[in-house]
Design an enzyme around this catalytic site. Structure first.
Site, PDB file in Angstrom:
ATOM      1  N   PRO A 125      31.504  61.280  45.065  1.00  0.00           N
ATOM      2  CA  PRO A 125      32.440  60.047  45.748  1.00  0.00           C
ATOM      3  C   PRO A 125      32.025  60.018  47.371  1.00  0.00           C
ATOM      4  O   PRO A 125      32.370  60.790  48.058  1.00  0.00           O
ATOM      5  CB  PRO A 125      33.993  60.796  45.636  1.00  0.00           C
ATOM      6  N   ASP A 173      30.127  62.380  51.864  1.00  0.00           N
ATOM      7  CA  ASP A 173      30.837  63.152  50.764  1.00  0.00           C
ATOM      8  C   ASP A 173      32.254  63.142  50.979  1.00  0.00           C
ATOM      9  O   ASP A 173      32.668  63.891  51.819  1.00  0.00           O
ATOM     10  CB  ASP A 173      30.014  64.353  50.549  1.00  0.00           C
ATOM     11  N   HIS A 174      33.207  62.336  50.270  1.00  0.00           N
ATOM     12  CA  HIS A 174      34.560  62.357  50.602  1.00  0.00           C
ATOM     13  C   HIS A 174      35.326  63.656  50.380  1.00  0.00           C
ATOM     14  O   HIS A 174      36.263  63.786  50.653  1.00  0.00           O
ATOM     15  CB  HIS A 174      35.270  60.919  49.916  1.00  0.00           C
ATOM     16  N   ARG A 175      34.189  64.473  49.508  1.00  0.00           N
ATOM     17  CA  ARG A 175      35.198  65.708  49.243  1.00  0.00           C
ATOM     18  C   ARG A 175      35.130  66.861  50.401  1.00  0.00           C
ATOM     19  O   ARG A 175      36.137  67.607  50.281  1.00  0.00           O
ATOM     20  CB  ARG A 175      34.432  66.509  48.087  1.00  0.00           C
TER      21      ARG A 175
END
Length: 473
Positions: free
Chosen positions: A272, A445-447
């Site tokens: 994501p 990386d939104h994680r």
């Protein structure tokens, strides 16, 4: 007994590679440490050294063969006092010498058809062939590339290995797989290989002639799943999009392109990601670079990209939460700022790494980057020089690209895309002025990197670019 030379694992993640070139031939004498072959991995071409001394008795894998599995035998060495007679009846370890997924060299060991191991496999296949042929459920369609893989033990049992008269059928593993997926009996095919052996070309010809289609309903033939070569020659890979085969030229993808395509697709699909964009004024940086190069040692010339590497690394140390990777067990916070730099090579790109870039001077970064880029284009990098990294930088400014967004390089949490520096109108202290401005886009990386963390990193990076003297503090 012959000494087996196996496909080496040139990196912890390597599963297969391409044997691009042999540097020895059968009959040559080699010593431990001699370079005997070149192996192409997903990122580079590496030299393979002999670990034993002896005489090259047989090359089991042809140059140019793709998909050679790690630890599969690729050559046989004769020990002192041995001659070619030592190879008679010798069966290399593993199910298939060379362990290839491709068809190259499929007929290199016709004598293995008569080996005890082959007879044992054929015996089990005979027992399986005594089962009723009619009423079997259809097999699932083959996946692309299946026809060029060696048969598994279960599939061997489904392929006819004897004629109705009890005479053994000699066929290569690739030919047997094509027969299995096309649904025809090997007994109906005339072999053109050594001693009448059925080879891949014979099986493909039988498929093109529709031999499998002539089978009556209820026979053991599987639904048609054409071998890749046969399918491609018929309509072409773009036929389903309405593009005729004669409207384009098909260029074979090399190993680097195949692996890169796979990994980029996985990254873009599974991570994501989101972009953050900011403009940076370059006038102070360009003046700083000019002063440094005027005082640098002879032969050292610091580039704008070298300064970007340094600024990126310092920003990672200033914002440690941005220097992170996602894992199934949690977020890995990196202790070092290792910057991967995208370098264009023929057929793709590679990302050599400047390790601990925050701790290195600009002259050292410049020298290392020049060396890495040169060897990258020659495909001479070692795996440890391009595997790893905690952050990536991709610069297309030299091509005049204003801005762009890159695909994240797993397992890294961020990649920065750098556009061209150009003169733009800006407002300074309420007045219109001219400045050299560069646009950079940070893909996160939104994680592991949320919007606020990514924005803080960009603020730190921008401060170093617009006030470059602070990089020396």
């Amino acid at each position: 007994m012959p000494i087996e030379v196996t496909m080496p694992a040139l990196s912890p993640t390597m599963e297969e590679g391409t044997l691009s070139k042999w540097l020895v031939k059968e009959g040559d004498s080699v010593s431990s440490g001699d370079i005997i072959a070149e192996i192409e991995t997903d990122k580079a071409t590496m030299e393979v050294e002999a670990v034993e001394e002896g005489t090259v008795g047989k090359l089991l894998v042809e140059a140019g063969s793709e998909g050679v599995k790690v630890n599969a035998p690729i050559a046989l060495l004769l020990d002192e006092g041995e001659d070619k007679s030592a190879l008679e009846g010798y069966q290399p370890s593993g199910a298939d010498a060379g362990g290839r997924d491709e068809s190259g060299g499929e007929d290199q060991k016709p004598e293995s058809e008569d080996s005890p191991k082959a007879k044992s496999q054929d015996k089990s296949a005979d027992e399986a062939s005594s089962e009723p042929k009619a009423g079997k459920p259809p097999k699932p369609a083959a996946k692309p590339g299946d026809a060029d893989k060696a048969l598994s033990s279960d599939e061997r049992k489904k392929v006819q290995t004897e004629t109705d008269g009890g005479e053994r059928i000699k066929a290569s593993p690739v030919a047997r797989r094509i027969a299995l997926h096309e649904g025809f009996d090997l007994a109906d095919v005339k072999g053109t290989g050594p001693k009448g052996r059925i080879v891949k070309a014979d099986a493909l010809k039988a498929a093109e002639e529709g031999l499998g289609k002539k089978k009556p309903a209820g026979d053991k033939a599987a639904p048609k799943a054409a071998a890749p070569d046969a399918a491609a020659s018929a309509d072409g890979p773009l036929a389903k999009y309405g593009i005729a085969r004669d409207r384009y030229e098909l260029v074979k993808a090399d190993n680097i392109q195949k692996i890169s395509a796979k990994r980029l697709s996985e990254s873009f699909r599974d991570i994501p990601h989101f972009p953050l964009t900011v403009d940076c004024r370059l006038d102070a940086l360009l003046g700083f670079r000019k002063d440094i190069n005027a005082k640098a040692p002879e032969g050292v010339k610091v580039s704008v990209n070298d300064l970007l590497i340094k600024a990126s690394a310092l920003a990672l140390k200033q914002q440690p939460k941005a220097n992170a990777s996602w894992t199934d067990e949690g977020v890995a916070l990196h202790k070092h700022a290792d910057v991967s730099v995208a370098v264009a090579i023929e057929g793709g790109l590679i990302t050599p790494i400047i390790f601990d870039a925050d701790q290195k001077g600009l002259a050292q970064i410049s020298e290392e980057m020049k060396d890495l880029a040169t060897r990258a284009r020659e495909r001479k990098l070692k795996p440890e020089e391009y595997q790893g990294g905690t952050f990536s930088l991709s610069n297309l400014g030299m091509f005049g690209i204003k801005n762009f967004a890159s695909v994240i390089n797993p397992p890294q949490g961020m990649i920065m895309s750098v556009g061209a520096g150009e003169e733009r109108a800006v407002v300074t202290d309420g007045a219109l002025a001219k400045a050299t401005v560069m646009t950079v886009t940070l893909t996160c990386d939104h994680r592991v990197v949320d919007g606020a963390t990514g924005a803080k990193w960009l603020q730190a990076f921008k401060r170093y670019i617009e006030d470059p003297v602070t990089m020396l503090l």
